[in-house]
Design an enzyme around this catalytic site. Structure first.
Site, PDB file in Angstrom:
ATOM      1  N   CYS A  52     -29.728  48.475  -4.398  1.00 19.20           N
ATOM      2  CA  CYS A  52     -28.679  48.185  -3.588  1.00 19.20           C
ATOM      3  C   CYS A  52     -27.206  48.427  -4.587  1.00 19.20           C
ATOM      4  O   CYS A  52     -27.411  48.221  -5.715  1.00 19.20           O
ATOM      5  CB  CYS A  52     -28.665  46.668  -3.329  1.00 19.20           C
ATOM      6  SG  CYS A  52     -27.225  46.028  -2.483  1.00 19.20           S
ATOM      7  N   PRO A  53     -26.412  49.092  -3.979  1.00 18.45           N
ATOM      8  CA  PRO A  53     -26.045  49.422  -2.507  1.00 18.45           C
ATOM      9  C   PRO A  53     -26.461  50.808  -2.174  1.00 18.45           C
ATOM     10  O   PRO A  53     -25.920  51.161  -1.056  1.00 18.45           O
ATOM     11  CB  PRO A  53     -24.333  49.001  -2.293  1.00 18.45           C
ATOM     12  CG  PRO A  53     -23.985  49.466  -3.603  1.00 18.45           C
ATOM     13  CD  PRO A  53     -25.156  49.220  -4.774  1.00 18.45           C
TER      14      PRO A  53
END
Length: 76
Positions: free
Chosen positions: A15-16
């Site tokens: 992430c992200p």
């Protein structure tokens, strides 16, 4: 399920980055087309649920296969 128009390989990314790659992939699609995203980040399951809610793109399917997480989004 409809035919997948594009597939994004976000395996090995955390992430992200999977969301950013999905965003880029969705931008290349027409409304209603499907995008499949392959991830290895367990957090991506929750991330894609939130992403779909925030962007209005439909989260059509989520699957866990071995240590991979597969997300299918329909472009709004």
């Amino acid at each position: 399920m409809d035919e997948i128009a594009k597939e994004v390989d976000a395996r090995g990314l955390n992430c992200p980055l999977p969301i950013l790659k999905a965003k880029k992939g969705l931008a290349e699609l027409q409304s209603g087309q499907l995008l499949r995203v392959l991830c290895t980040d367990a957090g991506s399951v929750r991330d894609f649920q939130a992403f779909a809610t925030q962007t209005g793109n439909e989260l059509v399917d989520q699957q866990t296969v071995d240590d991979e997480f597969i997300h299918v989004l329909r472009r709004r």
